[in-house]
Scaffold this active site. Structure first.
Site, PDB file in Angstrom:
ATOM      1  N   TRP A 231      46.882   8.770  58.705  1.00  0.00           N
ATOM      2  CA  TRP A 231      45.500   9.236  58.581  1.00  0.00           C
ATOM      3  C   TRP A 231      44.529   8.119  58.910  1.00  0.00           C
ATOM      4  O   TRP A 231      43.512   8.336  59.573  1.00  0.00           O
ATOM      5  CB  TRP A 231      45.234   9.807  57.188  1.00  0.00           C
TER       6      TRP A 231
ATOM      7  N   ASP B 270      38.668   7.135  52.628  1.00  0.00           N
ATOM      8  CA  ASP B 270      39.219   8.491  52.632  1.00  0.00           C
ATOM      9  C   ASP B 270      40.016   8.635  51.329  1.00  0.00           C
ATOM     10  O   ASP B 270      41.020   7.951  51.133  1.00  0.00           O
ATOM     11  CB  ASP B 270      40.142   8.643  53.855  1.00  0.00           C
TER      12      ASP B 270
ATOM     13  N   LYS C 182      43.947  18.862  48.794  1.00  0.00           N
ATOM     14  CA  LYS C 182      45.060  18.165  48.159  1.00  0.00           C
ATOM     15  C   LYS C 182      44.937  18.244  46.631  1.00  0.00           C
ATOM     16  O   LYS C 182      45.869  18.607  45.952  1.00  0.00           O
ATOM     17  CB  LYS C 182      45.108  16.695  48.599  1.00  0.00           C
TER      18      LYS C 182
HETATM   19  C1  PLP Z   1      45.411  15.726  54.571  1.00  0.00           C
HETATM   20  C2  PLP Z   1      44.670  14.481  54.839  1.00  0.00           C
HETATM   21  C3  PLP Z   1      43.739  14.369  55.890  1.00  0.00           C
HETATM   22  C4  PLP Z   1      43.461  15.499  56.853  1.00  0.00           C
HETATM   23  O1  PLP Z   1      42.785  16.523  56.250  1.00  0.00           O
HETATM   24  P1  PLP Z   1      42.220  17.758  57.091  1.00  0.00           P
HETATM   25  O2  PLP Z   1      41.296  18.407  56.116  1.00  0.00           O
HETATM   26  O3  PLP Z   1      43.386  18.593  57.477  1.00  0.00           O
HETATM   27  O4  PLP Z   1      41.495  17.218  58.265  1.00  0.00           O
HETATM   28  C5  PLP Z   1      43.069  13.189  56.045  1.00  0.00           C
HETATM   29  N1  PLP Z   1      43.288  12.152  55.221  1.00  0.00           N
HETATM   30  C6  PLP Z   1      44.177  12.214  54.218  1.00  0.00           C
HETATM   31  C7  PLP Z   1      44.375  11.037  53.335  1.00  0.00           C
HETATM   32  C8  PLP Z   1      44.886  13.386  53.984  1.00  0.00           C
HETATM   33  O5  PLP Z   1      45.780  13.440  52.992  1.00  0.00           O
END
Ligand code: PLP
Length: 360
Positions: A101, A171, A195
């Site tokens: 990511w 993030d 998540k």
């Molecule tokens: C799942 C995830 C993403 C991507 O998320 P989307 O909403 O599908 O774009 C980005 N960063 C992390 C840390 C993730 O776990």
């Protein structure tokens, strides 16, 4: 009704009480005679929903008044572009690459400026967090970027990087609300909600007000400009209303669980059950260095692909689902987000013990 123990990395398990409440309110939300899906985003009823959700998140994370909270769309991945477009003044940013990511965010940011990968753990399949105490931070860097919890590899920052005075952007898609966060350490925190918080389709951005600017990159789409969204309280266009409503219910659930300090204790207890077993098992092994282990995502292997596949198959049949590891790591991964009950992890470990016994 047969609910499984769902170890999916995302979209993932939500609190059962929240799902039940949503079901009860499905046809008639609080006497409005309609579902939240059916109401105007400009209505008083929805205004209360989004305002309460924001206030509950502010309470939980103790978000200072000089930060805005934005409820947006496009998932976490859309922010990979929005962040450089909005935050690059000098056109420079430093990225710490601790997994896929972070790497994707880095690749996207490269379209918009000079982007340095100042640290990486790619050399060992991202199984650790690099030492970030004295990194070659670019003098002109507009921000330093991290992925706080690496969903795929199961590592997490226990100590924030020394950014040498530069703004930190994080993030937190896969560990938001799992433990207290000192929001003032960051210029911007964002998380895709699927998540640990709600249904896919909502991404929340928590941004310090002085970073919301009008003079962003000239080609920045109106929708991706934080100022557009901040000036309109996330209602520039139709927001993902139903998703925001579910997020709001989850915020209330986390509050009822005792808030983020209580959540952390709960999560540490849960993760310890699994990690302690992995450390004692002859068959199963964690793939991450101990110091950097995530509380949320626990990858593990047997060292034998056939045995891994057999385990996943039998676990699924026994009601422990979505344990197959990410294709880049192989093996298994148990995501044990806030809403995974402690019995889920206890029973999984019991099952693993039995499997180990039977497959010696
Ligand atoms: C799942 C995830 C993403 C991507 O998320 P989307 O909403 O599908 O774009 C980005 N960063 C992390 C840390 C993730 O776990």
């Amino acid at each position: 009704m047969a609910r499984v123990y769902n170890f999916s990395a995302g979209p993932s398990v939500l609190p059962e009480v929240v799902l039940k409440q949503a079901a009860e309110e499905m046809l008639d939300y609080k006497g409005s005679g309609m579902s939240v899906m059916e109401m105007s985003h400009r209505s008083k009823v929805f205004d209360n929903i989004i305002k309460e959700a924001e206030q509950d998140l502010r309470d939980l994370m103790e978000i200072p008044d000089n930060y805005k909270v934005l409820f947006l769309q496009g998932g976490a991945s859309q922010q990979f572009a929005a962040i450089p477009m909005n935050l690059m003044k000098n056109g420079v940013a430093d990225y710490i690459i601790t997994g896929q990511w972070a790497k994707k965010a880095y690749e996207e940011a490269k379209k918009y400026g000079k982007v340095n990968a100042i640290a990486s753990s790619a050399d060992k399949t991202f199984s650790y967090i690099p030492d970030c105490s004295d990194l070659p931070i670019d003098e002109d860097a507009d921000y330093v970027y991290i992925c706080h919890n690496n969903t795929i590899y199961g590592t997490t920052f226990k100590k924030l990087p020394n950014t040498k005075g530069k703004i930190l952007v994080a993030d937190m898609s896969s560990d938001i609300l799992s433990q207290p966060v000192n929001v003032s350490d960051y210029g911007l925190i964002y998380f895709g909600v699927q998540k640990n918080v709600g249904p896919a389709g909502v991404v929340v951005v928590i941004i310090r007000e002085d970073l919301i600017r009008d003079d962003v990159m000239p080609f920045t789409p109106t929708m991706l400009k934080y100022k557009t969204q901040a000036d309109n309280d996330s209602l520039y266009n139709t927001p993902p209303c139903y998703g925001i409503y579910i997020c709001g219910l989850v915020f209330k659930w986390v509050k009822a669980m005792g808030g983020l300090s209580a959540m952390k204790i709960h999560n540490e207890k849960k993760a310890a059950i699994l990690y302690d077993f992995l450390d004692s098992s002859e068959m199963f092994k964690g793939t991450v260095v101990k110091e950097d282990r995530s509380l949320m995502n626990v990858p593990f292997v047997t060292g034998n692909e056939e045995l891994d596949a057999k385990f996943v198959k039998e676990a699924t049949a026994a009601g422990f689902v979505n344990l197959k590891g990410h294709r880049t790591v192989g093996g298994m991964r148990a995501s044990i987000y806030n809403a995974m009950p402690i019995e889920g992890v206890e029973k999984l470990v019991e099952f693993m013990k039995k499997f180990e016994e039977e497959n010696k």
